[in-house]
Write an enzyme that holds these catalytic residues in place. Structure first.
Site, mmCIF file in Angstrom:
data_model
loop_
_atom_site.group_PDB
_atom_site.id
_atom_site.type_symbol
_atom_site.label_atom_id
_atom_site.label_comp_id
_atom_site.label_asym_id
_atom_site.label_seq_id
_atom_site.Cartn_x
_atom_site.Cartn_y
_atom_site.Cartn_z
ATOM 1 N N PHE A 22 -23.568 22.499 -0.616
ATOM 2 C CA PHE A 22 -23.919 21.088 -0.722
ATOM 3 C C PHE A 22 -24.051 20.376 0.620
ATOM 4 O O PHE A 22 -24.367 19.191 0.645
ATOM 5 C CB PHE A 22 -22.866 20.352 -1.565
ATOM 6 C CG PHE A 22 -22.705 20.920 -2.942
ATOM 7 C CD1 PHE A 22 -23.708 20.783 -3.883
ATOM 8 C CD2 PHE A 22 -21.555 21.612 -3.294
ATOM 9 C CE1 PHE A 22 -23.570 21.316 -5.152
ATOM 10 C CE2 PHE A 22 -21.406 22.148 -4.563
ATOM 11 C CZ PHE A 22 -22.419 21.997 -5.502
ATOM 12 N N ASP A 134 -6.945 24.425 -0.667
ATOM 13 C CA ASP A 134 -7.869 25.504 -0.310
ATOM 14 C C ASP A 134 -7.548 26.034 1.088
ATOM 15 O O ASP A 134 -8.439 26.262 1.894
ATOM 16 C CB ASP A 134 -9.320 25.020 -0.379
ATOM 17 C CG ASP A 134 -10.327 26.178 -0.372
ATOM 18 O OD1 ASP A 134 -9.937 27.312 -0.760
ATOM 19 O OD2 ASP A 134 -11.487 25.964 0.022
#
EC number: 2.7.11.1
Length: 446
Positions: A22, A134
């Site tokens: 993205f 993450d």
């Protein structure tokens, strides 16, 4: 050859240094101060189409909240009618993962320093109520002094008021805690600590504690905390890792316990967070609420007759990654991603060779404007790998071929790159082939 000049407000924007599904990250220079920055660029249409407005708002807000010497700093957020620009600190030392790939594994003293800095950064996030979710070596960068910087807060979470447990499964499977995989509510702090333990194991061992070719097998090992430490681990670090990689989040060691651990405390110098600054979210509101007159000027000049000409300030930032060591002094302990090579062949010939080799490896290719995207299965057949290859002119008849991962596991990407280069020996130029240093320096554009 063509030369590209692009400006976004006060920033002169150069080559792409990172690319994801993205967003793209480009190298840029602040023309007011001369400082180098990284600009994360996202198309508004993509954000709206994928319903990512809230996620991007959250990522930007979090990076403004968690200011710390071991966290990549966000400077400002800008917008044009079609794009959003997140201006970030430019970290020059590459990923921690690159250092692991280069060395195989790190010594305990070096690993301890990075782990201490990681824990300091994570502790700062947690005290602000932020959970990264993450954490992995690919999201840990190094500056020129070898200090660690945590990046990529795209999956981070701020718990809602009155809600103690998070419920979204996020992160890279090999680094994710068992309770996250279960799909039940979990404590974001405990989940981040587990990821820190996996990272510590990886930098000390040079491989993952939990690894399988299929996801069910991987999940089984993680849920059972089924791993063993290699013989070169000291007894002290083994003890700490086993306390961190405890599959029960309620008995897993917490940040305070890690900081009291004897192995952790050796040569530990706590890092002070930056002085508290007032967090202003007006630019975020302006970007996403479409306030009249909030757009930054964007100016692009480009034709597509040839590869981009790389100018001097881009060349300097790349000098330690290029195999042109005669051009610049190079620190021997400085490790940066070196997945790029130099060729003296014509760009069309370079692209034709790359496409032929990629196709022979089972990858599909798509080329436009001297930029090629390759997509295919990784060597372990467990996931997709996407690679972007772009050609830059650094001097007349001398081209840099920049190869970077767009999607997939980093270790698989490095395996792919080595195999690709082994099949492209006929077009890769070596510095011993006799182009004078003075000739290259004279022809770099300023």
């Amino acid at each position: 050859m063509t030369k590209k000049m692009r400006r976004v407000g006060k920033y002169e924007v150069g080559r792409t240094i990172g690319e994801g599904t993205f967003a793209k990250v480009k190298f840029a220079r602040n023309t007011d101060t001369g400082d180098n920055v990284a600009i994360k660029i996202m198309a508004k249409s993509t954000i709206l189409k994928n319903r990512m407005v809230d996620q991007i708002k959250r990522e930007i807000s979090i990076m403004k909240i968690v200011r710390h010497p071991n966290i990549v700093r966000l400077y400002e957020v800008l917008a044009s009618p079609s794009k959003i620009y997140i201006v970030l600190e430019f970290v020059t030392g590459g990923e921690l993962f690159d250092r692991i790939v280069h060395k195989g594994r790190l010594e305990e003293s070096e690993s301890r320093k990075y782990f201490q800095q990681l824990v300091d950064a994570v502790a700062h996030c947690h005290c602000k109520g932020v959970y990264h979710r993450d954490l992995k070596p690919e999201n840990l960068l190094l500056d020129t002094n070898g200090n660690l910087k945590v990046s990529d807060f795209g999956l981070s979470a701020l718990p809602q008021e009155g809600v103690e447990l998070l419920r979204t499964t996020c992160g890279t499977p090999n680094y994710v805690a068992p309770e996250v995989l279960s799909g039940q509510g979990y404590d974001g702090s405990a989940a981040d600590i587990w990821s820190c333990g996996v990272i510590l194991f990886v930098i000390l061992a040079g491989y993952l504690p939990f690894s399988e070719t299929d996801l069910p097998g991987l999940y089984r090992k993680i849920n059972a905390a089924e791993f063993s430490c290699p013989p070169w681990f000291s007894a002290e670090v083994k003890f700490l890792i086993h306390r961190i990689l405890d599959p029960n989040p309620k008995t897993r060691i917490q940040i305070q316990g890690i900081k009291k651990d004897p192995w952790f405390r050796l040569n530990y110098v706590p890092i002070r967070a930056r002085e508290e600054e007032e967090v202003n979210l007006d630019d975020i509101r302006a970007v996403f609420d479409g306030i009249e007159g909030s757009y930054v000027a964007e100016n692009v000049e480009r034709n597509d007759e040839g590869p981009l000409m790389m100018n001097a300030f881009e060349m300097i930032t790349l000098s330690q990654g290029l195999n042109l060591s005669a051009l610049f002094d190079r620190r021997q302990d400085f490790v940066k991603r070196q997945t790029r090579f130099v060729s003296r062949r014509e760009p069309s010939e370079i692209i034709a060779n790359i496409e032929a080799v990629a196709n022979s490896m089972g990858f599909k290719s798509h080329t436009r404007n001297f930029k090629t995207r390759l997509e295919g299965l990784s060597s372990i057949k467990a996931g997709q790998l996407a690679v972007v290859i772009e050609i830059y002119e650094v001097a007349p008849s001398l081209f840099m071929v920049d190869v970077r991962k767009a999607a997939g596991e980093t270790l698989e990407y490095h395996k792919f790159y080595k195999k690709l280069c082994s099949k492209l020996e006929n077009i890769i130029w070596r510095a011993t082939e006799g182009i004078p240093k003075s000739e290259i320096l004279r022809t770099i554009t300023f």
